[in-house]
Design a protein around this motif. Structure first.
Motif, PDB file in Angstrom:
ATOM      1  N   ALA B 535       0.529  -0.929   0.283  1.00  0.00           N
ATOM      2  CA  ALA B 535      -0.043  -0.052  -0.214  1.00  0.00           C
ATOM      3  C   ALA B 535       0.492   0.938   0.178  1.00  0.00           C
ATOM      4  CB  ALA B 535      -1.179   0.022   1.241  1.00  0.00           C
ATOM      5  N   ALA B 536       2.352   1.213   0.758  1.00  0.00           N
ATOM      6  CA  ALA B 536       2.973   2.177   1.341  1.00  0.00           C
ATOM      7  C   ALA B 536       3.456   2.535  -1.110  1.00  0.00           C
ATOM      8  CB  ALA B 536       4.035   1.751   1.675  1.00  0.00           C
ATOM      9  N   ALA B 537       3.935   1.956  -1.211  1.00  0.00           N
ATOM     10  CA  ALA B 537       4.844   1.933  -2.678  1.00  0.00           C
ATOM     11  C   ALA B 537       3.547   2.032  -3.866  1.00  0.00           C
ATOM     12  CB  ALA B 537       4.957  -0.082  -3.073  1.00  0.00           C
ATOM     13  N   ALA B 538       2.110   1.804  -3.360  1.00  0.00           N
ATOM     14  CA  ALA B 538       1.440   2.015  -3.729  1.00  0.00           C
ATOM     15  C   ALA B 538       0.566   3.864  -4.046  1.00  0.00           C
ATOM     16  CB  ALA B 538      -0.894   1.263  -4.416  1.00  0.00           C
ATOM     17  N   LYS B 539       1.103   4.052  -2.897  1.00  0.00           N
ATOM     18  CA  LYS B 539       0.986   5.201  -2.535  1.00  0.00           C
ATOM     19  C   LYS B 539       1.484   6.395  -2.774  1.00  0.00           C
ATOM     20  CE  LYS B 539      -2.416   8.010   0.361  1.00  0.00           C
ATOM     21  NZ  LYS B 539      -1.005   9.080   1.062  1.00  0.00           N
ATOM     22  N   ALA B 540       2.662   6.216  -2.952  1.00  0.00           N
ATOM     23  CA  ALA B 540       3.736   6.417  -3.543  1.00  0.00           C
ATOM     24  C   ALA B 540       4.177   6.694  -4.847  1.00  0.00           C
ATOM     25  CB  ALA B 540       5.351   5.762  -3.022  1.00  0.00           C
ATOM     26  N   ALA B 541       3.397   5.832  -5.189  1.00  0.00           N
ATOM     27  CA  ALA B 541       3.578   5.705  -6.764  1.00  0.00           C
ATOM     28  C   ALA B 541       2.364   6.715  -7.428  1.00  0.00           C
ATOM     29  CB  ALA B 541       2.988   4.668  -7.239  1.00  0.00           C
ATOM     30  N   LEU B 542       1.336   6.691  -6.493  1.00  0.00           N
ATOM     31  CA  LEU B 542       0.094   7.911  -6.888  1.00  0.00           C
ATOM     32  C   LEU B 542       0.172   9.091  -6.828  1.00  0.00           C
ATOM     33  CD1 LEU B 542      -2.757   5.803  -5.529  1.00  0.00           C
ATOM     34  CD2 LEU B 542      -2.429   6.093  -8.318  1.00  0.00           C
ATOM     35  N   ASP B 543       1.121   9.170  -5.345  1.00  0.00           N
ATOM     36  CA  ASP B 543       1.529  10.712  -5.371  1.00  0.00           C
ATOM     37  C   ASP B 543       2.856  10.915  -6.010  1.00  0.00           C
ATOM     38  OD1 ASP B 543      -0.179  10.185  -3.050  1.00  0.00           O
ATOM     39  OD2 ASP B 543       1.714   9.786  -1.824  1.00  0.00           O
ATOM     40  N   GLU B 553      -4.047   2.161  -7.760  1.00  0.00           N
ATOM     41  CA  GLU B 553      -5.637   2.369  -7.048  1.00  0.00           C
ATOM     42  C   GLU B 553      -5.780   1.119  -6.751  1.00  0.00           C
ATOM     43  OE1 GLU B 553      -7.678   4.378  -9.862  1.00  0.00           O
ATOM     44  OE2 GLU B 553      -7.031   6.902  -8.599  1.00  0.00           O
ATOM     45  N   THR B 554      -5.773   0.661  -7.991  1.00  0.00           N
ATOM     46  CA  THR B 554      -6.837  -1.082  -7.121  1.00  0.00           C
ATOM     47  C   THR B 554      -5.554  -1.986  -6.216  1.00  0.00           C
ATOM     48  OG1 THR B 554      -7.233  -1.420  -9.404  1.00  0.00           O
ATOM     49  CG2 THR B 554      -6.736  -3.776  -8.696  1.00  0.00           C
ATOM     50  N   LYS B 555      -4.762  -1.597  -6.357  1.00  0.00           N
ATOM     51  CA  LYS B 555      -3.075  -2.093  -5.608  1.00  0.00           C
ATOM     52  C   LYS B 555      -4.068  -1.544  -4.175  1.00  0.00           C
ATOM     53  CE  LYS B 555      -0.647  -4.467  -6.998  1.00  0.00           C
ATOM     54  NZ  LYS B 555      -1.122  -6.114  -6.774  1.00  0.00           N
ATOM     55  N   LEU B 556      -4.227  -0.408  -3.984  1.00  0.00           N
ATOM     56  CA  LEU B 556      -4.573   0.246  -2.987  1.00  0.00           C
ATOM     57  C   LEU B 556      -6.350  -0.416  -2.238  1.00  0.00           C
ATOM     58  CD1 LEU B 556      -3.689   3.753  -3.066  1.00  0.00           C
ATOM     59  CD2 LEU B 556      -3.417   2.259  -1.311  1.00  0.00           C
ATOM     60  N   ALA B 557      -7.359  -1.188  -3.048  1.00  0.00           N
ATOM     61  CA  ALA B 557      -8.016  -0.853  -2.975  1.00  0.00           C
ATOM     62  C   ALA B 557      -8.161  -2.475  -2.022  1.00  0.00           C
ATOM     63  CB  ALA B 557      -9.347  -0.753  -3.817  1.00  0.00           C
ATOM     64  N   THR B 558      -6.981  -3.099  -2.887  1.00  0.00           N
ATOM     65  CA  THR B 558      -6.948  -5.158  -2.847  1.00  0.00           C
ATOM     66  C   THR B 558      -7.214  -5.030  -1.461  1.00  0.00           C
ATOM     67  OG1 THR B 558      -6.763  -5.399  -5.179  1.00  0.00           O
ATOM     68  CG2 THR B 558      -6.129  -6.910  -3.429  1.00  0.00           C
ATOM     69  N   GLY B 559      -5.644  -3.730  -1.188  1.00  0.00           N
ATOM     70  CA  GLY B 559      -5.428  -4.311  -0.184  1.00  0.00           C
ATOM     71  C   GLY B 559      -6.536  -4.366   1.797  1.00  0.00           C
ATOM     72  N   ARG B 560      -6.793  -2.987   1.307  1.00  0.00           N
ATOM     73  CA  ARG B 560      -7.846  -2.615   1.787  1.00  0.00           C
ATOM     74  C   ARG B 560      -8.487  -3.781   2.047  1.00  0.00           C
ATOM     75  NH1 ARG B 560      -7.887   3.008  -0.443  1.00  0.00           N
ATOM     76  NH2 ARG B 560     -10.092   2.323  -1.532  1.00  0.00           N
ATOM     77  N   TYR B 561      -9.231  -4.236   1.471  1.00  0.00           N
ATOM     78  CA  TYR B 561      -9.984  -5.438   1.810  1.00  0.00           C
ATOM     79  C   TYR B 561      -9.129  -6.240   2.908  1.00  0.00           C
ATOM     80  CZ  TYR B 561     -12.902  -9.329   0.937  1.00  0.00           C
ATOM     81  OH  TYR B 561     -13.747 -10.443   1.437  1.00  0.00           O
ATOM     82  N   TYR B 562      -8.042  -6.898   2.412  1.00  0.00           N
ATOM     83  CA  TYR B 562      -7.119  -7.804   3.211  1.00  0.00           C
ATOM     84  C   TYR B 562      -7.195  -7.226   4.346  1.00  0.00           C
ATOM     85  CZ  TYR B 562      -4.634 -11.483   4.791  1.00  0.00           C
ATOM     86  OH  TYR B 562      -4.115 -12.986   5.240  1.00  0.00           O
TER      87      TYR B 562
END
Lengths: 592, 592
Positions: B535-543, B553-562
């Motif tokens: 999630a941190a890596a995905a967030k960094a990429a988005l930022d 975004e999909t990565k973040l949403a999938t992580g939130r589900y887990y």
């Protein structure tokens, strides 16, 4: 390689110590004293252990074959089916007016547990017939009943249910099979049905298909569906068999398991059929059968697991591997039996505590059906309608999981087909799928049953839980080991129901996204209730100076395990439910 | 019927955005930039999708056959194995001194995921060879290495591991295979081994068996065990093949799955063998291979599930059944696709969120092995030793569960062998059993790894979790969605470890009774850590203004589900553990 031993002592405990069946004011129940049910169960158990169980592996290995349009069952099935018929087992809980023995459904279910446990694929031939019998019994004309039921009670003729089509499974509104009305009042049925269990075989003289089809004028979707009787051989006025009907087996499916049962593609090419029940009310006719059919599948789920469990226990006692950490248990041998190891115990106790709870729940469900049918008790009917998706979905999911755990006890040997443990797993798998996949059960529970009758049935369930807890307030042991965990679990279930209600209006997906967890949460609470009842009964027996204290102490210890080790799952299910629809629905379909 | 598509984008994300492999100061890692790994993964993915996947069902249907002592693999396997060899895939992470390509293990593992996902039974022929290669590479003499390794790197000769005997599985101290020393320094090996994967076949010129046996003078139990190299064909001085050795295939096992792999009973009748490593130190030699072998099985567990998941997603998009409760999604069609239904989403999100977390954990484990081996990093070695039973046990249990969930999406069609979903379930089942049944993994974790090095590795793991949480303190979204659930889960794990320590002295059964739950609890925390990192890596990429926001975004949403839906299981496992040994051990063995 596997064996099966009928768990009659446990069944008697549920029937008499928990359900107290011989003291219920219901037609036919008065005869059901301990000696009588002991005799019935022993005879059924003998057939199961000695005749059906040895054929289980044969059925798996040989499967059914289709030659020149004729389905052949595995070696030995025909003789076993004759024994089942001759013993009157197919007629056990059928109407005496048509040759049945008129026993309550709860007795039929108890016998059915043993038959399914010892040979699920075989028992389905009778089970499907019973379902078709019930449909004709409930919806048929007097003439239809007189024509078909006596032969179906004896399983000289067997029955099937034809719902699914290649493109229409859960969504029956999509089905394409047509019924064209004829001058003589009959219909010509045309279409293809798939996944027809016991669709054709060589163990009966005739096969009576019940077929869902669309007759003209019924409108779109499920509204236009009617139910038809389509016999393989037409039946003449005098009851003798006439011409072959235009229905044939297109193919036999190769499946993961239940190889001994013929799963057929059925082709109807203008086959002659007769309306069963009202025109365009076929779905309603199906639904009246559904509680019974779904409880029957829940029964399969834990029955096969019971057989797997028994073999796992035998293996764990026999197989020498490693030493107990607390000191050698078998110092004279090269190693200790597997059963000394705590993780093997954990595995076996998971199985045992689930199976005995499952049996109590299924028997209670059957008893409620008896109450609904024999005493026209609407509250019992509504309660069992609520419990039905739980019995079907939870018991088959956990039954499969249990069979997998039993297989695991065998280590590498469990993966070898010769040992027979793989078959239990492969057979148990189908129960999670057919008669409404378990996701559909969860949908039925949350989308339909929870709000049915203004929520009265679910409130009644909570009242039963509350009353059970209250009844043992003064008993310290029951309170700590059973009532308190049950109270906490029931609170989780109520919180989940509340969450759905709060979300309901603004977000219909919230309840749907949590439906599967709700079904399991409900299942655990239901088994918690069953265990509290069983514990109270065991405690009463011990307090009353039972002659078999070991049995009742074991019952209490097994129940304590369930409450301590399985019931905590309710909190996890509630946490999942409370996270709502957002995490579940966050992704576009293209993002998977 | 099934297909497989290599998840290269996800793999690249783990390798580069999470593990940042090209910036690690490790031999061979410097070359691993994005373009390079992209090229390698694409080529491996092409072989997997186009060559191995189409043979998966063929292998299942045909299986292996034994004729006159010779094992034949299914149609097409030989040609595919040649393609694998010619592409250099068998040599990917092998030592260049023996013809290997010298890539790090993490790259070998990434390619291995695709091969196992597309055809697990086939890939085992190479996988077992790699295990035997590693054993000889670590423990062989220079001459042994020169004789065997070049041919094993190319898979012209394949390898096996011979541990199990009919009466000795987990408890190898019971084994009876004997090694008699000869004048020339060799040994004559006599005994029977079972469950030997890839034990014999027609795809290689020679099979190099590594065999555990007892040589004289070693004492009782596992202390007397040594490891021997026993080639099918003896190798002459010049490296050419000589006489057939006295080893033969006694039988092929019929199994629940992995039919394409030959599971052999191997009979050693005075077969010539050579000691590998030190005399009477065979167990130690085996153990050095174990982290790699067990991580490899963990890989199989989630890989097969990944393939099952992909097919479930395709089916859920394609199959029209029912209507979305929030309004028709496909108004022009007769029904909406399955994927609109929240419970189908719940099922698919369970799968997806597990699979991506599992991949991150397996890749991280492989990276730690690289660190341990290439940089002789003891902390990395100790950490991966701790994680190994979790990777093996948790990923295979959840992998099987995931395959079952994928099968469930297909409804009745999932039960039909032709669809291929049953094969995924049947194949995935073995990963829970072999290379140490999962109960043994749990015992290894709790009984050995937790207390290893005075508890330093597990403390180091908790420190990593703490540091990860601390690193994102200032990020509100990560904090709520990831760090806080991770913190709670990690606290549950610490409480469980504390409970074991407190109980340890007075009740050794408490830790053992809770070991299986501890393994799963640990697995969830490990996946929670992986998801927080992702999630941190995905967030960094988005930022940072990524070109592919949808992916991140999909990565973040999938992580939130887990974090929201799977991590709450830790509390249930803790509750089970805290109930202690009493409920588990309450019954006498005779009371089951």
């Amino acid at each position: 390689m596997t064996t099966y031993s009928a768990p009659i002592r446990d069944m008697q405990f549920v029937l008499h110590d928990v359900l107290d069946i011989s003291n219920q004011d219901l037609p036919g129940y008065g005869d059901l004293d301990r000696d009588f049910t002991q005799a019935v169960l022993e005879a059924a158990g003998k057939l199961a252990s000695e005749v059906l169980a040895p054929l289980n592996a044969v059925g798996d290995r040989e499967g059914c074959t289709l030659e020149n349009g004729v389905v052949h069952t595995p070696r030995g099935f025909l003789e076993a089916f004759e024994q089942m018929r001759e013993g009157g087992w197919t007629a056990l809980d059928c109407d005496p007016e048509y040759g049945g023995q008129g026993m309550p459904y709860v007795i039929g279910l108890a016998a059915g547990e043993m038959f399914s446990a010892s040979n699920m694929a075989f028992t389905m031939y009778q089970g499907l017939t019973h379902g078709a019998y019930s449909a004709i019994h409930a919806h048929g004309t007097e003439q239809q009943k007189a024509t078909y039921l006596p032969k179906m009670v004896s399983c000289e003729w067997t029955g099937t249910m034809n719902l699914t089509e290649p493109h229409a499974g859960t969504d029956l509104g999509l089905l394409r099979t047509r019924a064209e009305p004829q001058q003589d009042g009959s219909y010509l049925i045309t279409g293809q049905k798939i996944f027809i269990s016991a669709g054709d075989h060589d163990m009966s003289q005739n096969v009576i298909h019940l077929v869902l089809a669309k007759a003209p004028g019924g409108g779109e979707g499920t509204k236009g569906i009617s139910l038809f009787i389509v016999p393989k051989f037409l039946v003449d006025e005098d009851g003798s068999l006439g011409d072959r009907n235009a229905v044939s087996v297109g193919n036999l499916e190769e499946k993961m398991g239940i190889h001994g049962n013929a799963t057929c593609v059925m082709n109807y090419d203008g086959a002659k059929g007769w309306l069963l029940g009202e025109l365009h009310k076929g779905m309603r006719a199906m639904f009246t059968m559904m509680n019974e059919a779904r409880i029957g599948v829940g029964l399969q789920g834990y029955s096969v697991a019971e057989a797997a469990y028994q073999n796992a226990v035998a293996y764990a006692r026999d197989r020498l591997q490693g030493r107990a950490v607390t000191g050698d248990a078998n110092p004279a041998g090269p190693a200790d039996p597997l059963i000394v190891h705590p993780d093997i115990r954990r595995n076996l106790m998971d199985q045992k505590s689930f199976l005995e709870g499952a049996r109590a729940l299924a028997f209670w469900g059957a008893h409620l059906i008896d109450r609904a049918v024999l005493a026209e008790d609407k509250e019992a009917h509504d309660l069992v309608s609520l419990l039905t998706p739980v019995i079907k979905g939870f018991l088959t999911d956990k039954g499969f999981e249990t069979a997998v755990q039993a297989q695991q006890v065998f280590g590498g040997h469990g993966y070898i087909e010769e040992q027979g443990m793989s078959q239990f797993v492969r057979d148990a798998r189908i129960a999670m799928i057919y008669e409404g996949a378990n996701g559909v059960q969860a949908l039925d529970l949350v989308g339909r049953k929870l709000a049915a009758e203004g929520g009265k049935p679910v409130m009644a369930f909570f009242e039963l839980v509350k009353a059970e807890i209250k009844a043992h307030e003064g008993d310290a042991a029951l309170k700590a080991g059973f009532c308190e965990p049950l109270k906490a679990a029931s609170k989780d279930l109520q919180s989940a129901a509340m969450f759905f209600m709060e979300q309901g209006m603004k977000n219909p997906n919230a309840a749907l996204a949590g439906s599967y967890d709700f079904m399991h949460l409900f299942g655990h609470v239901a088994l918690g209730l069953m265990w509290t009842r069983m514990a109270a009964a065991a405690k009463a027996a011990l307090d009353g100076g039972t002659e078999d204290p070991a049995f009742h102490e074991t019952k209490l210890a097994t129940g304590r395990y369930y409450m301590a080790r399985q019931l905590p799952m309710t909190a996890a299910h509630l946490a999942r439910i409370r996270s709502g629809a957002e995490p579940v629905m966050a992704l576009d379909a293209g993002r998977f």
